[in-house]
Design an enzyme around this catalytic site. Structure first.
Site, PDB file in Angstrom:
ATOM      1  N   LYS A 148       0.887  -1.164   0.141  1.00 32.07           N
ATOM      2  CA  LYS A 148       0.074   0.069   0.089  1.00 32.07           C
ATOM      3  C   LYS A 148       0.873   1.169  -0.021  1.00 32.07           C
ATOM      4  O   LYS A 148       2.088   1.285   0.378  1.00 32.07           O
ATOM      5  CB  LYS A 148      -1.021  -0.333   1.161  1.00 32.07           C
ATOM      6  CG  LYS A 148      -0.382   0.063   2.509  1.00 32.07           C
ATOM      7  CD  LYS A 148      -0.063   1.481   2.964  1.00 32.07           C
ATOM      8  CE  LYS A 148       0.631   1.716   4.327  1.00 32.07           C
ATOM      9  NZ  LYS A 148       1.363   2.915   4.683  1.00 32.07           N
TER      10      LYS A 148
ATOM     11  N   ASP B  18      -2.684  -1.138  10.068  1.00 32.13           N
ATOM     12  CA  ASP B  18      -2.890  -1.267   8.767  1.00 32.13           C
ATOM     13  C   ASP B  18      -3.410  -2.682   8.203  1.00 32.13           C
ATOM     14  O   ASP B  18      -3.763  -2.493   6.947  1.00 32.13           O
ATOM     15  CB  ASP B  18      -1.465  -1.209   8.056  1.00 32.13           C
ATOM     16  CG  ASP B  18      -0.834   0.469   7.916  1.00 32.13           C
ATOM     17  OD1 ASP B  18      -1.754   1.248   8.216  1.00 32.13           O
ATOM     18  OD2 ASP B  18       0.276   0.563   8.004  1.00 32.13           O
TER      19      ASP B  18
END
Length: 287
Positions: A13, A139
């Site tokens: 990401k 996350d």
């Protein structure tokens, strides 16, 4: 027991914007982030283990293979929470740089949750997997869900938003490791002069405007990391000089990414960066 293999991709990401609002009473920081996935991914292969044990192997010499690994922690969490008596062997083909600000470990944990949900036939919903992921790291819920999302709280509250326009992403990681704890420890949230705009980035994504996405990039952790690690500052400057359309550090660093509209330019920027650092990738946005 028949041998069944489950395969899961674990994409990296990047943060299109990252803002820290204040420090919370629980010691975490209240954040506002917009994150998206890119086409650089680890690959996790899961298979039933007749021993009932959890094991992990990898071609990478840079990651722990024991309970320090988030994918192993994810397997232990599911096994204990749901009374699973089966075991699993996981093989992790590592491609995302380690300790890079690209959520590689979190994405591996998310892949383990998704894969074990199938392998062990647990029947858990995506929301339930995200909630379990929040127990492993801030996350992980986003990595379970994927796509593009606005994340608030400590990162675990998610709202899916449109993906960025398809473009090239040049990722460059200098040969240093950055301590996320040190970066957050050096951040004085009350003294942040300029906050990136989550609403502005969201509008840019909703309009599908590549130029507005590039203009709206922002990360309040940058100043801390760039002061602690001059190599990261230099890398950002070089990427800008080489003509990236938008440049930002991802997460707490040290990886810097450049958004680039055209493939030819992305390749040129990659070639220009290789003299400065070895870990350079030209990938696409996902979605």
């Amino acid at each position: 027991m028949e041998s069944l293999y489950i395969y899961e991709k674990a994409p990296a990401k990047i943060n299109l914007m990252l803002d820290v609002l204040h420090k919370r009473n629980d010691g975490f920081h209240e954040v506002e982030m917009i994150m998206t996935m890119v086409d650089l991914a680890d690959r996790l292969t899961l298979s039933n283990s007749g021993t009932g044990r959890i094991s992990l192997s990898s071609q990478s010499g840079y990651i722990p293979l024991d309970d320090k690994n988030l994918a192993v922690k994810a397997a232990r969490l599911l096994k204990q929470r749901f009374g699973v008596n089966r075991g699993v062997h996981m093989h992790l083909e590592k491609r995302i740089p380690v300790a890079a600000g690209l959520a590689g470990g979190s994405s591996d944990a998310a892949a383990a949750l998704r894969g074990l949900n199938r392998l062990w036939e647990l029947g858990l919903s995506m929301t339930e997997l995200e909630e379990l992921g929040a127990e492993l790291g801030s996350d992980v819920p986003f990595c379970v869900r994927g796509g593009t999302a606005l994340a608030t709280g400590r990162g675990e509250k998610l709202e899916t938003i449109p993906n960025p326009p398809r473009c090239w992403v040049v990722l460059a990681k200098p040969p240093i490791n950055v301590s996320t704890a040190d970066v957050y420890g050096g951040l004085k949230a009350a003294e942040i002069a300029v906050h990136p705009s989550a609403s502005g980035m969201r509008e840019a994504l909703e309009q599908g405007s590549f130029n507005r996405v590039c203009a709206g990039l922002g990360n309040v952790l940058e100043d801390v990391t760039l002061n602690l690690y001059p190599d990261v500052r230099r890398l950002k400057e070089i990427m800008e000089q080489l003509g990236s359309d938008g440049v930002l550090m991802s997460g707490s660093g040290p990886t810097v990414f450049g958004l680039v509209a055209k493939e030819e330019k992305a390749k040129r920027i990659c070639n220009g960066l290789r003299g400065f650092c070895e870990e350079v990738y030209a990938v696409r946005t996902l979605g």
